[in-house]
Scaffold this motif. Structure first.
Motif, PDB file in Angstrom:
ATOM      1  N   ASP A  25     -22.633-130.119 -15.188  1.00  0.00           N
ATOM      2  CA  ASP A  25     -21.472-129.981 -14.298  1.00  0.00           C
ATOM      3  C   ASP A  25     -20.207-130.559 -14.915  1.00  0.00           C
ATOM      4  N   LEU A  26     -20.302-131.768 -15.465  1.00  0.00           N
ATOM      5  CA  LEU A  26     -19.123-132.401 -16.056  1.00  0.00           C
ATOM      6  C   LEU A  26     -18.634-131.620 -17.267  1.00  0.00           C
ATOM      7  N   GLU A  27     -19.588-131.102 -18.050  1.00  0.00           N
ATOM      8  CA  GLU A  27     -19.189-130.322 -19.221  1.00  0.00           C
ATOM      9  C   GLU A  27     -18.510-129.028 -18.796  1.00  0.00           C
ATOM     10  N   PHE A  28     -18.993-128.432 -17.714  1.00  0.00           N
ATOM     11  CA  PHE A  28     -18.380-127.195 -17.227  1.00  0.00           C
ATOM     12  C   PHE A  28     -16.945-127.427 -16.767  1.00  0.00           C
ATOM     13  N   ILE A  29     -16.718-128.433 -15.926  1.00  0.00           N
ATOM     14  CA  ILE A  29     -15.370-128.644 -15.393  1.00  0.00           C
ATOM     15  C   ILE A  29     -14.415-129.122 -16.485  1.00  0.00           C
ATOM     16  N   THR A  30     -14.955-129.855 -17.479  1.00  0.00           N
ATOM     17  CA  THR A  30     -14.099-130.267 -18.598  1.00  0.00           C
ATOM     18  C   THR A  30     -13.651-129.052 -19.393  1.00  0.00           C
ATOM     19  N   ALA A  31     -14.573-128.153 -19.661  1.00  0.00           N
ATOM     20  CA  ALA A  31     -14.211-126.936 -20.383  1.00  0.00           C
ATOM     21  C   ALA A  31     -13.257-126.077 -19.561  1.00  0.00           C
ATOM     22  N   TYR A  32     -13.505-126.004 -18.253  1.00  0.00           N
ATOM     23  CA  TYR A  32     -12.652-125.182 -17.390  1.00  0.00           C
ATOM     24  C   TYR A  32     -11.207-125.676 -17.407  1.00  0.00           C
ATOM     25  N   LEU A  33     -11.014-126.962 -17.234  1.00  0.00           N
ATOM     26  CA  LEU A  33      -9.664-127.510 -17.182  1.00  0.00           C
ATOM     27  C   LEU A  33      -8.997-127.498 -18.548  1.00  0.00           C
ATOM     28  N   PHE A 270      -8.720-135.686 -13.186  1.00  0.00           N
ATOM     29  CA  PHE A 270      -8.411-135.147 -11.873  1.00  0.00           C
ATOM     30  C   PHE A 270      -8.249-136.283 -10.858  1.00  0.00           C
ATOM     31  N   LEU A 271      -9.061-137.325 -10.993  1.00  0.00           N
ATOM     32  CA  LEU A 271      -8.913-138.490 -10.117  1.00  0.00           C
ATOM     33  C   LEU A 271      -7.598-139.216 -10.384  1.00  0.00           C
ATOM     34  N   TYR A 272      -7.209-139.328 -11.669  1.00  0.00           N
ATOM     35  CA  TYR A 272      -5.904-139.917 -11.992  1.00  0.00           C
ATOM     36  C   TYR A 272      -4.765-139.130 -11.340  1.00  0.00           C
ATOM     37  N   TRP A 274      -4.810-137.447  -8.490  1.00  0.00           N
ATOM     38  CA  TRP A 274      -4.702-137.722  -7.068  1.00  0.00           C
ATOM     39  C   TRP A 274      -4.207-139.152  -6.804  1.00  0.00           C
ATOM     40  N   ILE A 275      -4.549-140.090  -7.671  1.00  0.00           N
ATOM     41  CA  ILE A 275      -3.996-141.443  -7.518  1.00  0.00           C
ATOM     42  C   ILE A 275      -2.494-141.424  -7.719  1.00  0.00           C
ATOM     43  N   ALA A 276      -2.055-140.703  -8.758  1.00  0.00           N
ATOM     44  CA  ALA A 276      -0.609-140.600  -9.000  1.00  0.00           C
ATOM     45  C   ALA A 276       0.097-139.915  -7.835  1.00  0.00           C
ATOM     46  N   PHE A 277      -0.516-138.847  -7.298  1.00  0.00           N
ATOM     47  CA  PHE A 277       0.103-138.141  -6.177  1.00  0.00           C
ATOM     48  C   PHE A 277       0.131-139.016  -4.926  1.00  0.00           C
ATOM     49  N   GLY A 278      -0.905-139.806  -4.715  1.00  0.00           N
ATOM     50  CA  GLY A 278      -0.916-140.717  -3.569  1.00  0.00           C
ATOM     51  C   GLY A 278       0.169-141.784  -3.687  1.00  0.00           C
ATOM     52  N   CYS A 279       0.342-142.356  -4.880  1.00  0.00           N
ATOM     53  CA  CYS A 279       1.398-143.350  -5.080  1.00  0.00           C
ATOM     54  C   CYS A 279       2.784-142.729  -4.890  1.00  0.00           C
ATOM     55  N   MET A 280       2.944-141.511  -5.390  1.00  0.00           N
ATOM     56  CA  MET A 280       4.229-140.841  -5.248  1.00  0.00           C
ATOM     57  C   MET A 280       4.520-140.518  -3.782  1.00  0.00           C
ATOM     58  N   LEU A 316      -1.994-140.750 -17.686  1.00  0.00           N
ATOM     59  CA  LEU A 316      -3.437-140.621 -17.908  1.00  0.00           C
ATOM     60  C   LEU A 316      -3.971-139.302 -17.385  1.00  0.00           C
ATOM     61  N   HIS A 317      -3.301-138.734 -16.418  1.00  0.00           N
ATOM     62  CA  HIS A 317      -3.724-137.451 -15.867  1.00  0.00           C
ATOM     63  C   HIS A 317      -3.570-136.326 -16.882  1.00  0.00           C
ATOM     64  N   HIS A 318      -2.505-136.313 -17.662  1.00  0.00           N
ATOM     65  CA  HIS A 318      -2.270-135.206 -18.595  1.00  0.00           C
ATOM     66  C   HIS A 318      -1.694-135.751 -19.899  1.00  0.00           C
ATOM     67  N   PRO A 319      -2.527-136.257 -20.793  1.00  0.00           N
ATOM     68  CA  PRO A 319      -2.045-136.854 -22.043  1.00  0.00           C
ATOM     69  C   PRO A 319      -1.226-135.935 -22.950  1.00  0.00           C
TER      70      PRO A 319
END
Length: 784
Positions: A25-33, A270-272, A274-280, A316-319
């Motif tokens: 699952d993690l490999e799939f979503i990493t490749a997808y993104l 992806f978690l980073y 949502w944290i950034a969006f929550g802070c914003m 961290l969300h998008h290096p």
């Protein structure tokens, strides 16, 4: 969304690239993104924004420094840009009067220049977010966007990293798709981070816009743009989240049939996000005006905490494009470090004379109020007559940072910045209570400090609040040629409203009521105590303010208009102009080079108009002294708040002064305003004036404003004008303070009595002269 732009072949390429269905699952979503990441060529839109911004900044900097705005077209442009409009419903005043509600100020729009700049930024950001293709083929440039190479050619030209997933990225241009639009709005939001930060910075060199080589615009003009740029970033971020949410909901994993959103939560970036969006989002909610005004200290602390957190989480969300976040964070941290270092120096913490300022704590049993008044003051006494040739050396507290003056000869206007003879010790503020619920602060910083007329400082008084600062405009000027300490006194006129200013008023009033001259626990140097007021330890941060860019000497006539406590700004400008008219060089007074008798200096007259809230109405004259003083003069015009300028609407004194300024053999007159009411009211004779004084009527004051009975419809501001609009600031409460009405009536009675006595004395003197005149004609000595 439209499909991908077709290549030369007839088969269109897919706008939604496929991802291999990895079993993990993690490999799939990493490749997808990874597959759905913008190419390097697609980032050209963010570079275009900053290139255009740099060109516009250079253009306006050239206009500023080359004085290209001094012509006719430049004057029209300046007149339009500085105008501020206000708005208010036409029936709001009538409702307020009917319900006896306190007066509220109309809504004030920013200046046309600020609105124009914001509109340009918004249009540019939206155009760069949606115009043109979103995803550019790898290897494409700005000038070859119309060429869409084949996938094989692009694959040969592209240098991929070690990631195995990058090979599945599209190698062709895609116009619009949910994921491409989401990525592009996020890219422009990233690119706006440094600009939003630059609008909020206060101190050069990190505050780029305030650099002397550029436009010299400080945060006082840019803070409004900072707020709206932050809102624009939030809007683009919301679009980024919305587009990607749609993308993750419509894409399904082939092996399970579940939407990609389910697997995205396993991806740490992806978690980073949502944290950034929550802070914003939290930043956005806390910045709403009602919350910010009601809880400013909490807003400030959370702002300082959440801004770096938002930038770090976004990076961290998008290096691939995180340098925009690091640039914004670096500017913010660098400016804070610079300001903190300068603050330590200015307030004597890092200076060589810090030991002199911080003496042993006082004994509570022996307050300074009881000290021997013969103790030598750390400041030179006020001189009488001719000044000494050298600075007095008896001072027990030397200003090590004060540069030695090349000449200590008394300069014209030395000591103008100090209203009284008392100078507080360095690091302390001398606070006095003034009428109108106003506090006057005088501060001398241990570290050497200069400022331009009209600039402001951030003041901190630990006995009131230890960690927050508040901005106030200096009502004094910095006289670098004055070898004495009074050339460095910062004078602030602070009107108590709500929050910190009310706490300041209450603290000073309580100390005065208790007979306390300083706060217990604050280490005072051995110094003479003030005869009135109290001493409070204070720190300052600054100076800041766009008034440093003003070219006062470029105009023949300067009109300074101030309302209420806004006179702080006007007083510093007036002092500066008067000293320049007296022959002083403006570069030693915090301004630009030039003074009377020097080339390029054009000022011949200055008019100072002050609209006040009290019942005092007086027009007085300030005569200039110094080289060529006969050709220069300044007029100080104190107006009742029923007045506007030009065309005052209140009753002005009949004996108002007219200042004559002879120049080049010709006489020019500072004629007092000719208000409309003066043309409508009948002229009063001397007898009628005296009778009105005897009957208790005040012919010089119209009190109708106080009950809200005067309203001008469709005024110059574009709405119903109320007289309190001229003196009140936005959010002011105009309700009477306890005892204010009684005080105002006592002032009126005292004024009537003095005017009556003056007229009686004048009439008696005139009668005596008339009796003595016939005796002199007959050769008889007058009787004594």
């Amino acid at each position: 969304m439209p499909s991908a732009t077709p290549t030369s072949s007839a088969t269109p390429l897919p706008a939604y690239p496929s991802t291999p269905d990895y079993p993990d699952d993690l490999e799939f979503i990493t490749a997808y993104l990874t597959v759905h990441v913008l190419s390097d060529a697609s980032r050209i839109y963010s570079y275009i924004f900053w290139i255009v911004l740099a060109l516009v900044l250079i253009f306006f900097s050239l206009l500023h420094h080359l004085h290209l705005r001094a012509g006719y077209l430049g004057a029209l442009w300046t007149k339009w840009t500085v105008r501020r409009r206000t708005w208010r419903k036409k029936h709001s005043l009538a409702i307020a009067r009917a319900k006896a509600q306190p007066h509220t100020q109309p809504f004030s729009f920013p200046s046309n220049a600020q609105i124009f700049t914001l509109v340009a930024i918004i249009l540019a950001a939206l155009a760069l977010s949606f115009a043109g293709p979103d995803y550019l083929a790898p290897g494409s440039t700005l000038w070859t966007l119309h060429n869409f190479p084949s996938a094989t050619a692009n694959l040969a030209k592209r240098a991929y990293d070690t990631s195995l997933f990058a090979q599945y990225q599209p190698h062709y241009t895609i116009n619009k798709a949910w994921w491409t639009s989401g990525n592009r709005t996020g890219l422009i939001a990233f690119a706006l981070f440094p600009l939003c930060t630059l609008f909020a910075l206060k101190s050069p060199p990190f505050a780029v816009f305030s650099l002397p080589c550029l436009v010299q615009i400080y945060c006082d003009k840019l803070l409004w743009l900072h707020k709206w740029t932050a809102r624009l970033i939030y809007l683009l971020t919301v679009l980024h989240v919305a587009f990607w949410s749609v993308q993750l909901c419509i894409e399904r994993r082939p092996s399970t049939g579940r939407i990609a959103y389910v697997y995205a939560w396993q991806y740490e970036k992806f978690l980073y996000a949502w944290i950034a969006f929550g802070c914003m989002t939290l930043l956005f909610l806390l910045s709403i005006a009602p919350i910010r005004r009601a809880h400013y200290e909490a807003f400030w602390f959370l702002h300082v905490l959440l801004v770096p957190l938002t930038l770090i989480m976004s990076a961290l969300h998008h290096p691939p494009v995180w340098w925009w976040c690091w640039a914004a964070l670096g500017l913010w941290l660098g400016e804070r470090t610079w300001r903190f270092t300068w603050w330590l120096y200015t307030n004597g913490i890092l200076s060589s004379n810090a030991a002199a300022v911080s003496t042993q704590p006082s004994d509570p049993s022996a307050p300074y109020a009881g000290l021997d008044r013969k103790i030598e003051s750390p400041y030179p006494p006020k001189f009488k007559g001719s000044p000494p040739d050298t600075p007095p050396s008896s001072s027990t507290l030397a200003f090590a940072q004060y540069p030695p003056s090349t000449s200590v000869k008394l300069m014209p206007g030395a000591g103008l910045s100090l209203p009284t003879d008392y100078i507080p010790p360095p690091g302390f503020a001398h606070a006095e209570l003034l009428p109108g619920r106003t506090v006057r602060l005088r501060i001398v910083t241990p570290g050497y400090l200069t400022w331009a007329p009209g600039q402001h400082f951030l003041i901190s008084i630990p006995s009131i609040t230890r960690f927050t600062t508040h901005p106030f405009t200096a009502a004094s000027i910095c006289d670098e040629q004055n070898p004495r300490a009074d050339g460095r006194v910062l004078v602030f006129i602070i009107r108590a409203k709500a929050g910190w200013t009310k706490d300041l008023w209450d603290t000073v009033a309580l100390m005065i009521g208790r007979g306390q001259q300083f706060q217990k626990g604050e280490a005072l140097p051995r110094c003479a105590m003030p005869s009135r007021g109290v001493l409070l330890r204070a720190c300052v941060d600054g100076p800041y303010g766009s008034s440093v860019r003003a070219k006062w000497n470029d105009y023949s006539t300067v009109v300074v208009v101030a309302g209420g406590s806004g006179v702080s700004y006007a007083l510093s400008v007036l002092q500066y102009l008067c000293l320049c008219l007296a022959g002083r060089d403006g570069r030693f007074l915090g301004g630009t080079s030039g003074g009377y008798g020097q080339s390029g200096f054009k000022i011949t007259r200055v008019r100072f108009v002050w609209l006040v809230r009290e019942f005092v109405v007086r027009i007085s004259t300030t005569t200039m002294h110094g080289p060529g003083a006969s050709s220069r003069a300044a007029s100080r015009h104190l107006c009742h708040k029923r007045e506007t300028y030009p065309g005052c609407r209140s009753r002005a004194p009949a004996d108002a002064d007219i200042v004559r300024a002879p120049s080049e053999g010709k006489h020019q007159e500072f004629e007092r305003p000719n208000p409309g009411f003066a043309q409508e009211s009948r002229p009063q004779s001397r007898a009628s004036t005296v009778s009105s004084e005897e009957s208790g009527e005040d012919s010089d004051v119209d009190l109708s404003y106080y009950i809200g009975s005067y309203v001008e419809e469709d005024g110059e501001l574009g709405h119903e004008e109320h007289v309190l609009d001229l003196t009140n600031f936005e959010g002011d409460d105009d309700s009477e303070l306890p005892g204010e009405a009684q005080f105002n009536m006592s002032v009126r009675r005292e004024g009537r009595m003095r005017r009556r006595n003056t007229r009686r004395m004048s009439m008696a003197l005139l009668a005596k002269q008339e009796l003595a005149y016939p005796r002199e004609q007959a050769g008889v000595a007058p009787a004594h």
